[in-house]
Design a protein around this motif. Structure first.
Motif, PDB file in Angstrom:
ATOM      1  N   ALA A  69       0.833  -1.235  -0.099  1.00 23.31           N
ATOM      2  CA  ALA A  69       0.030   0.034   0.142  1.00 23.31           C
ATOM      3  C   ALA A  69       0.844   1.505   0.145  1.00 23.31           C
ATOM      4  N   LEU A  70       0.310   2.285  -0.787  1.00 20.54           N
ATOM      5  CA  LEU A  70       1.063   3.558  -0.796  1.00 20.54           C
ATOM      6  C   LEU A  70       1.279   4.282   0.719  1.00 20.54           C
ATOM      7  N   PRO A  71       2.537   4.920   0.763  1.00 21.02           N
ATOM      8  CA  PRO A  71       2.611   5.453   1.879  1.00 21.02           C
ATOM      9  C   PRO A  71       1.623   6.930   1.972  1.00 21.02           C
ATOM     10  N   THR A  72       1.498   7.414   3.031  1.00 22.05           N
ATOM     11  CA  THR A  72       0.754   8.708   3.206  1.00 22.05           C
ATOM     12  C   THR A  72       1.707   9.603   2.869  1.00 22.05           C
ATOM     13  N   ASP A  73       1.036  10.691   2.411  1.00 21.79           N
ATOM     14  CA  ASP A  73       1.654  12.039   2.264  1.00 21.79           C
ATOM     15  C   ASP A  73       2.898  12.217   3.362  1.00 21.79           C
ATOM     16  N   CYS A  74       2.610  12.288   4.508  1.00 30.90           N
ATOM     17  CA  CYS A  74       3.612  12.457   5.740  1.00 30.90           C
ATOM     18  C   CYS A  74       4.563  11.342   5.505  1.00 30.90           C
ATOM     19  N   GLU A  75       4.356  10.199   5.464  1.00 31.43           N
ATOM     20  CA  GLU A  75       5.325   9.160   5.165  1.00 31.43           C
ATOM     21  C   GLU A  75       6.358   9.311   4.133  1.00 31.43           C
ATOM     22  N   ALA A  76       5.739   9.698   3.079  1.00 29.56           N
ATOM     23  CA  ALA A  76       6.476   9.834   2.001  1.00 29.56           C
ATOM     24  C   ALA A  76       7.611  11.191   2.045  1.00 29.56           C
ATOM     25  N   THR A  77       6.844  11.922   2.644  1.00 32.03           N
ATOM     26  CA  THR A  77       7.812  13.215   2.727  1.00 32.03           C
ATOM     27  C   THR A  77       8.807  12.792   4.053  1.00 32.03           C
ATOM     28  N   GLU A  78       8.438  12.112   4.993  1.00 25.44           N
ATOM     29  CA  GLU A  78       9.835  11.653   5.819  1.00 25.44           C
ATOM     30  C   GLU A  78      10.787  10.888   5.169  1.00 25.44           C
ATOM     31  N   LEU A  79      10.271  10.002   4.275  1.00 22.55           N
ATOM     32  CA  LEU A  79      11.288   9.153   3.454  1.00 22.55           C
ATOM     33  C   LEU A  79      12.170   9.924   2.802  1.00 22.55           C
ATOM     34  N   LEU A  80      11.506  10.960   1.975  1.00 23.79           N
ATOM     35  CA  LEU A  80      12.312  11.827   0.957  1.00 23.79           C
ATOM     36  C   LEU A  80      13.256  12.670   1.934  1.00 23.79           C
ATOM     37  N   SER A  81      13.029  12.957   3.173  1.00 23.92           N
ATOM     38  CA  SER A  81      13.803  13.811   3.910  1.00 23.92           C
ATOM     39  C   SER A  81      14.985  12.791   4.495  1.00 23.92           C
ATOM     40  N   PHE A  82      14.749  11.765   4.872  1.00 22.45           N
ATOM     41  CA  PHE A  82      15.815  10.823   5.323  1.00 22.45           C
ATOM     42  C   PHE A  82      16.539  10.660   4.224  1.00 22.45           C
ATOM     43  N   ILE A  83      16.328  10.262   3.132  1.00 22.81           N
ATOM     44  CA  ILE A  83      17.271  10.260   1.919  1.00 22.81           C
ATOM     45  C   ILE A  83      18.019  11.326   1.717  1.00 22.81           C
ATOM     46  N   GLU A  84      17.647  12.474   1.960  1.00 18.23           N
ATOM     47  CA  GLU A  84      18.298  13.871   1.786  1.00 18.23           C
ATOM     48  C   GLU A  84      19.343  14.104   2.971  1.00 18.23           C
ATOM     49  N   ARG A  85      18.912  13.721   4.204  1.00 18.95           N
ATOM     50  CA  ARG A  85      19.641  13.767   5.305  1.00 18.95           C
ATOM     51  C   ARG A  85      21.007  12.602   5.367  1.00 18.95           C
ATOM     52  N   ASN A  86      20.850  11.445   4.672  1.00 18.28           N
ATOM     53  CA  ASN A  86      21.599  10.488   4.619  1.00 18.28           C
ATOM     54  C   ASN A  86      22.166  10.221   3.337  1.00 18.28           C
ATOM     55  N   GLN A  87      22.175  11.167   2.340  1.00 19.47           N
ATOM     56  CA  GLN A  87      22.884  11.009   1.097  1.00 19.47           C
ATOM     57  C   GLN A  87      24.316  10.506   1.043  1.00 19.47           C
ATOM     58  N   GLU A  88      24.979  10.921   2.071  1.00 20.10           N
ATOM     59  CA  GLU A  88      26.412  10.545   2.047  1.00 20.10           C
ATOM     60  C   GLU A  88      26.731   9.264   2.263  1.00 20.10           C
ATOM     61  N   GLU A  89      25.909   8.703   3.017  1.00 15.59           N
ATOM     62  CA  GLU A  89      25.875   7.213   3.335  1.00 15.59           C
ATOM     63  C   GLU A  89      25.190   6.193   2.428  1.00 15.59           C
ATOM     64  N   MET A  90      24.431   6.789   1.728  1.00 10.61           N
ATOM     65  CA  MET A  90      23.541   6.055   0.823  1.00 10.61           C
ATOM     66  C   MET A  90      24.247   5.632  -0.525  1.00 10.61           C
ATOM     67  N   ILE A  91      24.158   4.484  -1.049  1.00 12.16           N
ATOM     68  CA  ILE A  91      24.910   4.217  -2.255  1.00 12.16           C
ATOM     69  C   ILE A  91      23.856   4.290  -3.373  1.00 12.16           C
TER      70      ILE A  91
END
Length: 258
Positions: A69-91
């Motif tokens: 099931a799709l994430p809520t808008d809030c959950e999607a925003t949180e995921l995108l923020s997490f990706i942004e914050r951890n971009q240096e550790e993300m391959i």
């Protein structure tokens, strides 16, 4: 002969603790240098990052698996923020894509909202200059190709790809990569794709803990299974096992900038 391998797509966080300990303890013996560990959602992404902090062979990717099931808008925003914050550790960003199997089970599921989420994640990959790992098969794959072309994303990895020859030719022309699971040993559909796709853009994966049939039936999915995949690919490509090991290893290192 250099027979080093990298598992280019595994859900390590979905294994039990006991299974994870076994997999990691056996990597050196199995000649597995690294694991590209994808995530299913925000909680999964956080766990994958935690695992990566404990073992440098784990290369984390963060995303949202589309077969749910799709994430809520809030959950999607949180995921995108997490990706942004951890971009240096993300391959990479992954696993992301479109819900083919979910729609087969429930015809009422609309693909449109998943396309919107995927577009945001593709845009994020472009903005961060990160590879993207895709779940996009059959009729979903051309839609994903449209999005990748729209945002000029070159580093796209279609994991466990299945699709028609026209889409294969389009993907190969664009320089996209595919990865092959151990089912290449016994599945004719996958074998035909391997024959058709340029070896220069092929990687190998397990998609563990997903289980396999044939000679693997009843066994926990382990990155060491990839050695059987390499042997089958060399047979399908009429090349030496040594060359296939070398080229696939190099493909993976190049794509993931290892």
């Amino acid at each position: 002969m250099s027979d080093r391998i990298i598992d280019s797509h595994i859900h390590l966080d979905m294994y039990s603790q006991k299974e994870r300990v076994r997999v990691l303890s056996e990597l050196e013996l199995a000649k597995v240098e690294a694991l590209i560990c994808v995530s299913n959602h925000l909680k999964s992404s956080k766990e994958t990052l935690r695992l990566a902090h404990d073992d440098s062979r784990i290369k984390p990717a963060f995303g949202f698996h589309p077969e749910q099931a799709l994430p809520t808008d809030c959950e999607a925003t949180e995921l995108l923020s997490f990706i942004e914050r951890n971009q240096e550790e993300m391959i990479a960003i992954g696993e992301v894509g479109l819900p083919y199997y979910l729609r087969q089970d429930n015809k009422e599921v609309s693909r449109d909202a998943y396309v919107e989420l995927l577009e945001k994640l593709i845009q994020k990959a472009g903005a961060l200059d990160k590879p993207i790992i895709l779940h996009a098969i059959y009729e979903d794959a051309p839609i994903v190709c449209d999005l990748l072309e729209k945002y000029s994303i070159p580093d796209a990895h279609f994991h466990w790809f299945k699709g028609d020859l026209q889409t294969i030719e389009r993907m190969a022309k664009n320089g996209y990569s595919i990865s092959v699971t151990p089912d290449v040993v016994y599945e004719m559909e996958i074998q035909d794709i391997v024959r058709a796709y340029p070896l220069s853009h092929v990687m190998v994966e397990t998609d563990g803990p997903w289980p396999f049939e044939g000679i693997f039936k009843g066994n926990m999915t382990h990155p060491g299974m990839i050695h059987q995949s390499i042997k089958k690919i060399s047979e399908l490509k009429n090349g030496s096992v040594e060359d296939v090991y070398s080229r696939i290893y190099d493909n993976t290192c190049r794509f993931y900038r290892l």
